[in-house]
Design an enzyme around this catalytic site. Structure first.
Site, PDB file in Angstrom:
ATOM      1  N   ILE A  16     -14.476 -14.877  39.943  1.00  0.00           N
ATOM      2  CA  ILE A  16     -13.546 -15.841  39.412  1.00  0.00           C
ATOM      3  C   ILE A  16     -14.610 -16.638  38.856  1.00  0.00           C
ATOM      4  N   ASP A  63     -28.068 -20.761  49.775  1.00  0.00           N
ATOM      5  CA  ASP A  63     -26.907 -20.535  50.581  1.00  0.00           C
ATOM      6  C   ASP A  63     -26.203 -21.987  50.716  1.00  0.00           C
ATOM      7  N   SER A  89     -14.486 -13.168  50.372  1.00  0.00           N
ATOM      8  CA  SER A  89     -13.491 -13.217  49.764  1.00  0.00           C
ATOM      9  C   SER A  89     -12.376 -11.842  50.111  1.00  0.00           C
ATOM     10  N   THR A 137      -6.865 -20.157  48.216  1.00  0.00           N
ATOM     11  CA  THR A 137      -5.886 -19.098  48.040  1.00  0.00           C
ATOM     12  C   THR A 137      -4.603 -19.307  48.646  1.00  0.00           C
ATOM     13  N   ASP A 138      -3.576 -18.296  48.085  1.00  0.00           N
ATOM     14  CA  ASP A 138      -2.244 -18.566  48.572  1.00  0.00           C
ATOM     15  C   ASP A 138      -1.989 -18.020  49.985  1.00  0.00           C
ATOM     16  N   GLU A 139      -3.018 -17.040  50.344  1.00  0.00           N
ATOM     17  CA  GLU A 139      -3.005 -16.502  51.651  1.00  0.00           C
ATOM     18  C   GLU A 139      -2.816 -17.477  53.015  1.00  0.00           C
ATOM     19  N   TYR A 185      -9.794 -13.892  56.920  1.00  0.00           N
ATOM     20  CA  TYR A 185     -10.164 -14.395  55.716  1.00  0.00           C
ATOM     21  C   TYR A 185      -9.273 -15.553  55.769  1.00  0.00           C
ATOM     22  N   LYS A 189     -10.289 -19.673  55.189  1.00  0.00           N
ATOM     23  CA  LYS A 189     -10.039 -20.440  54.009  1.00  0.00           C
ATOM     24  C   LYS A 189      -8.818 -21.505  54.466  1.00  0.00           C
ATOM     25  N   PRO A 240      -6.835   5.326  47.857  1.00  0.00           N
ATOM     26  CA  PRO A 240      -6.328   4.948  49.387  1.00  0.00           C
ATOM     27  C   PRO A 240      -5.244   3.985  49.358  1.00  0.00           C
ATOM     28  N   ARG A 249       2.235  -8.195  45.724  1.00  0.00           N
ATOM     29  CA  ARG A 249       1.132  -9.344  45.465  1.00  0.00           C
ATOM     30  C   ARG A 249       1.510  -9.863  44.048  1.00  0.00           C
ATOM     31  N   ASP A 315      -2.331   1.809  57.273  1.00  0.00           N
ATOM     32  CA  ASP A 315      -2.032   0.454  56.935  1.00  0.00           C
ATOM     33  C   ASP A 315      -3.227  -0.546  57.209  1.00  0.00           C
ATOM     34  N   HIS A 319      -1.299  -6.481  57.819  1.00  0.00           N
ATOM     35  CA  HIS A 319      -1.122  -6.591  56.272  1.00  0.00           C
ATOM     36  C   HIS A 319      -0.062  -7.690  55.971  1.00  0.00           C
TER      37      HIS A 319
HETATM   38  P1  NAD Z   1     -16.411 -13.013  45.075  1.00  0.00           P
HETATM   39  O1  NAD Z   1     -16.357 -12.492  46.224  1.00  0.00           O
HETATM   40  O2  NAD Z   1     -16.042 -12.073  43.965  1.00  0.00           O
HETATM   41  O3  NAD Z   1     -17.460 -14.117  44.772  1.00  0.00           O
HETATM   42  C1  NAD Z   1     -17.945 -14.983  45.865  1.00  0.00           C
HETATM   43  C2  NAD Z   1     -19.392 -15.548  45.327  1.00  0.00           C
HETATM   44  O4  NAD Z   1     -19.673 -16.476  46.320  1.00  0.00           O
HETATM   45  C3  NAD Z   1     -20.247 -14.388  44.952  1.00  0.00           C
HETATM   46  O5  NAD Z   1     -21.179 -14.739  43.900  1.00  0.00           O
HETATM   47  C4  NAD Z   1     -21.133 -14.816  46.290  1.00  0.00           C
HETATM   48  O6  NAD Z   1     -22.624 -14.257  46.189  1.00  0.00           O
HETATM   49  C5  NAD Z   1     -20.973 -16.104  46.571  1.00  0.00           C
HETATM   50  N1  NAD Z   1     -21.319 -16.612  47.952  1.00  0.00           N
HETATM   51  C6  NAD Z   1     -20.770 -15.886  49.057  1.00  0.00           C
HETATM   52  N2  NAD Z   1     -21.417 -16.401  50.155  1.00  0.00           N
HETATM   53  C7  NAD Z   1     -22.244 -17.516  49.743  1.00  0.00           C
HETATM   54  C8  NAD Z   1     -23.035 -18.373  50.403  1.00  0.00           C
HETATM   55  N3  NAD Z   1     -23.166 -18.594  51.562  1.00  0.00           N
HETATM   56  N4  NAD Z   1     -23.677 -19.292  49.685  1.00  0.00           N
HETATM   57  C9  NAD Z   1     -23.636 -19.371  48.396  1.00  0.00           C
HETATM   58  N5  NAD Z   1     -22.625 -18.551  47.682  1.00  0.00           N
HETATM   59  C10 NAD Z   1     -22.157 -17.314  48.298  1.00  0.00           C
HETATM   60  O7  NAD Z   1     -14.791 -14.047  45.110  1.00  0.00           O
HETATM   61  P2  NAD Z   1     -13.883 -14.425  44.092  1.00  0.00           P
HETATM   62  O8  NAD Z   1     -12.878 -13.243  44.320  1.00  0.00           O
HETATM   63  O9  NAD Z   1     -14.371 -14.482  42.866  1.00  0.00           O
HETATM   64  O10 NAD Z   1     -13.007 -15.597  44.862  1.00  0.00           O
HETATM   65  C11 NAD Z   1     -13.827 -16.917  44.549  1.00  0.00           C
HETATM   66  C12 NAD Z   1     -12.976 -18.073  45.316  1.00  0.00           C
HETATM   67  O11 NAD Z   1     -11.630 -17.934  44.954  1.00  0.00           O
HETATM   68  C13 NAD Z   1     -12.999 -17.789  46.852  1.00  0.00           C
HETATM   69  O12 NAD Z   1     -13.212 -19.058  47.236  1.00  0.00           O
HETATM   70  C14 NAD Z   1     -11.635 -16.915  47.064  1.00  0.00           C
HETATM   71  O13 NAD Z   1     -11.449 -17.329  48.354  1.00  0.00           O
HETATM   72  C15 NAD Z   1     -10.928 -18.017  46.106  1.00  0.00           C
HETATM   73  N6  NAD Z   1      -9.745 -16.926  45.486  1.00  0.00           N
HETATM   74  C16 NAD Z   1      -9.956 -15.941  45.028  1.00  0.00           C
HETATM   75  C17 NAD Z   1      -8.726 -15.202  44.554  1.00  0.00           C
HETATM   76  C18 NAD Z   1      -8.739 -13.624  44.222  1.00  0.00           C
HETATM   77  O14 NAD Z   1      -7.780 -12.976  43.726  1.00  0.00           O
HETATM   78  N7  NAD Z   1      -9.835 -13.121  43.895  1.00  0.00           N
HETATM   79  C19 NAD Z   1      -7.427 -15.774  44.632  1.00  0.00           C
HETATM   80  C20 NAD Z   1      -7.217 -17.099  44.931  1.00  0.00           C
HETATM   81  C21 NAD Z   1      -8.458 -17.616  45.517  1.00  0.00           C
HETATM   82  O1  DAU Z   2      -3.758 -13.715  47.180  1.00  0.00           O
HETATM   83  C1  DAU Z   2      -5.240 -14.083  47.007  1.00  0.00           C
HETATM   84  C2  DAU Z   2      -6.333 -13.087  47.662  1.00  0.00           C
HETATM   85  O2  DAU Z   2      -6.212 -12.095  46.721  1.00  0.00           O
HETATM   86  C3  DAU Z   2      -7.524 -13.658  47.298  1.00  0.00           C
HETATM   87  O3  DAU Z   2      -7.691 -15.010  48.159  1.00  0.00           O
HETATM   88  C4  DAU Z   2      -8.441 -12.874  48.199  1.00  0.00           C
HETATM   89  O4  DAU Z   2      -9.789 -13.302  47.998  1.00  0.00           O
HETATM   90  C5  DAU Z   2      -8.275 -11.433  47.181  1.00  0.00           C
HETATM   91  O5  DAU Z   2      -9.378 -10.560  47.802  1.00  0.00           O
HETATM   92  C6  DAU Z   2      -7.111 -11.003  47.174  1.00  0.00           C
HETATM   93  O6  DAU Z   2      -6.531 -10.469  48.466  1.00  0.00           O
HETATM   94  P1  DAU Z   2      -5.799  -9.074  48.798  1.00  0.00           P
HETATM   95  O7  DAU Z   2      -5.887  -8.730  49.980  1.00  0.00           O
HETATM   96  O8  DAU Z   2      -4.319  -9.150  48.263  1.00  0.00           O
HETATM   97  O9  DAU Z   2      -6.588  -8.302  47.542  1.00  0.00           O
HETATM   98  P2  DAU Z   2      -7.012  -6.663  47.787  1.00  0.00           P
HETATM   99  O10 DAU Z   2      -7.282  -6.462  46.239  1.00  0.00           O
HETATM  100  O11 DAU Z   2      -7.819  -6.484  48.858  1.00  0.00           O
HETATM  101  O12 DAU Z   2      -5.730  -5.869  47.909  1.00  0.00           O
HETATM  102  C7  DAU Z   2      -4.406  -5.957  47.268  1.00  0.00           C
HETATM  103  C8  DAU Z   2      -3.469  -5.262  47.725  1.00  0.00           C
HETATM  104  O13 DAU Z   2      -3.744  -3.921  47.911  1.00  0.00           O
HETATM  105  C9  DAU Z   2      -3.180  -5.431  49.095  1.00  0.00           C
HETATM  106  O14 DAU Z   2      -1.928  -5.387  49.541  1.00  0.00           O
HETATM  107  C10 DAU Z   2      -3.886  -4.381  50.066  1.00  0.00           C
HETATM  108  C11 DAU Z   2      -3.752  -3.314  48.937  1.00  0.00           C
HETATM  109  N1  DAU Z   2      -4.900  -2.276  49.073  1.00  0.00           N
HETATM  110  C12 DAU Z   2      -6.125  -2.792  48.700  1.00  0.00           C
HETATM  111  C13 DAU Z   2      -7.141  -1.817  48.827  1.00  0.00           C
HETATM  112  C14 DAU Z   2      -8.550  -2.393  48.424  1.00  0.00           C
HETATM  113  C15 DAU Z   2      -4.828  -1.024  49.161  1.00  0.00           C
HETATM  114  O15 DAU Z   2      -3.510  -0.617  49.226  1.00  0.00           O
HETATM  115  N2  DAU Z   2      -5.760   0.079  49.193  1.00  0.00           N
HETATM  116  C16 DAU Z   2      -6.918  -0.443  48.730  1.00  0.00           C
HETATM  117  O16 DAU Z   2      -7.867   0.229  49.064  1.00  0.00           O
END
Ligand code: NAD
Ligand code: DAU
Length: 379
Positions: A16, A63, A89, A137-139, A185, A189, A240, A249, A315, A319
């Site tokens: 993001i 960092d 994340s 995050t919504d989690e 996680y 958050k 998987p 989701r 699972d 979950h």
């Molecule tokens: P990501 O894992 O793709 O990226 C995380 C980034 O943070 C990476 O570039 C990593 O190098 C950097 N990072 C990790 N630890 C660090 C540290 N100690 N110091 C400096 N940099 C560091 O994550 P993402 O999916 O892009 O998520 C970004 C943010 O949005 C997170 O805070 C996550 O909780 C939140 N978020 C993600 C989602 C989603 O669906 N991916 C949804 C809602 C909120």
């Molecule tokens: O809701 C926001 C969150 O969404 C963010 O805060 C997190 O950073 C982001 O990783 C994401 O979390 P989820 O756990 O929902 O995402 P993930 O892609 O890991 O999994 C999505 C759904 O798919 C979840 O119900 C688990 C399932 N899954 C995931 C993987 C990786 C599978 O069934 N098989 C898999 O191999």
């Protein structure tokens, strides 16, 4: 050049974060944008190749837990805004290694807050025109029940909603909901969100927190469902599916999240919270079927040639059943709405991964981690 604002975006090399950095660098040439990232396994500077030579962009490898370093950067660059995305994340990793999540997500956020506090309080104008924007995050709200397993038409459909307007229950996460995180996680958050609010309430720091639903789109690390499965389908590898694949989701295209962050950074109310989502719920198994049919069609394979790759596996521990965001406050107060309809977004996403096999191969081989050394180390 004298910049109008100088902002640090943490985690800008991640999924993001890279979209947020790109949007800010391109849209605000009069802002200096500093991408601060440790480059963990999830950070990939190749995500930003197209903007890395822009004059208003700088990358700093650091960092967020390194408090003296962050303090030094705040002063050296005269930072007046922070958009904090850096985090661990991935839920599955947090189940195996919760300590890393507490360190980065809790202590790292605290270190960013304290560094901002010390620097901003040292200025004559103090917190005036400053902003600490924390991306969450919504989690943190826990899980919702699935009261309608067959699905309903969403009462609040937006452009991001699927044509089928899925909703699997009548309740949604609202901003005033109790925090009930279940995974390490989401617990980390939630804790970081509390620290951010505490810095407003205790010191008067102008903070803001947003909680977004699942993002999808280009540059997502292929440990997450959508990129992992697209790549596996392409290579005829097993998919998987955790449990029965019934978990729900709520998916939002990543550029729509970045646009919301832009709107909220500039116009959001200090100390407030906004939920971000597009009323677009999907059961995992249904989205997986869409991925299979889309990949097969785009690769010219027979329809559903890869459906047998679906493999039900044990699972995920704890979950969460269903996430569904109510983003009406953000729509009402700041006029944000998603721009991309889900069917378009998923097609665009699958196409992007299929067209960028080099990006995927670099990530899966580990070569992406050499990019920093080749581009930045001796600068
Ligand atoms: P990501 O894992 O793709 O990226 C995380 C980034 O943070 C990476 O570039 C990593 O190098 C950097 N990072 C990790 N630890 C660090 C540290 N100690 N110091 C400096 N940099 C560091 O994550 P993402 O999916 O892009 O998520 C970004 C943010 O949005 C997170 O805070 C996550 O909780 C939140 N978020 C993600 C989602 C989603 O669906 N991916 C949804 C809602 C909120
Ligand atoms: O809701 C926001 C969150 O969404 C963010 O805060 C997190 O950073 C982001 O990783 C994401 O979390 P989820 O756990 O929902 O995402 P993930 O892609 O890991 O999994 C999505 C759904 O798919 C979840 O119900 C688990 C399932 N899954 C995931 C993987 C990786 C599978 O069934 N098989 C898999 O191999």
């Amino acid at each position: 050049m004298d910049y109008k604002r100088t902002i640090i975006i943490t985690g800008g090399a991640g999924f993001i974060g890279s979209h947020v950095v790109r949007l800010f660098v391109n849209k605000y040439p009069d802002y200096r944008v500093i991408n601060l990232d440790k480059l963990t396994y999830a950070g990939n500077l190749a995500n930003l190749k197209d903007i890395e030579h822009k004059p208003n962009y700088a990358f700093v490898k650091a960092d967020i837990c390194d408090f003296p370093k962050i303090q030094e950067l705040m002063q050296a660059y005269h930072v007046d805004g922070i958009i904090h995305l850096a985090a661990e994340s991935h839920v599955d990793r947090s189940i195996k290694d919760p300590f890393t999540f507490a360190r980065t997500n809790v202590m790292g956020t605290l270190s960013m807050l304290q560094a901002a506090k010390v620097y901003w309080e040292s200025l004559p104008e103090g917190y005036e025109n400053k902003r600490f924007y924390h991306i969450s995050t919504d989690e943190v709200y826990g899980a919702l029940e699935m009261t309608n397993p067959e699905g309903l038409d969403s009462p609040f459909a937006t452009k991001a909603s699927s044509e089928h307007h899925h909703a699997y229950g009548t309740d949604f996460f609202t901003e005033d909901m109790k925090y009930q995180p279940h995974s390490p996680y989401s617990a980390s958050k939630a804790s970081s969100d509390h620290f951010v609010r505490a810095f407003h309430d205790t010191y008067g720091m102008p903070t803001i927190v947003t909680n977004c639903s699942n993002n999808y789109g280009p540059y997502q690390f292929p440990e997450k469902l959508i990129p992992l499965f697209i790549n596996n389908i392409r290579h005829h590898k097993p998919l998987p599916v955790y449990g029965k694949g019934e978990n729900v989701r709520d998916w939002l295209y990543v550029e729509d999240h970045a646009r919301a962050i832009d709107v909220i950074f500039h116009r959001g109310k200090t100390a407030d919270t906004y939920n971000i989502g597009g009323f677009n719920e999907w059961k995992n198994i249904d989205i997986i079927k869409v991925l299979i049919s889309t990949v097969d069609r785009l690769l010219g394979r027979p329809e559903n040639a890869d459906i047998d790759l679906i493999t039900y596996v044990t699972d995920r521990k704890g979950h969460d059943m269903r996430y569904a965001i109510d983003s009406r406050k953000l729509q009402r107060e700041l006029g944000w709405e998603p721009s991309l309809q889900f069917e378009e977004g998923i097609e665009k996403t699958v196409r992007w991964y299929l067209d960028h096999q080099d990006w995927m191969d670099n990530v899966t081989s580990g070569d992406y981690q050499k990019y920093y050394d080749s581009m930045y180390k001796n600068r």
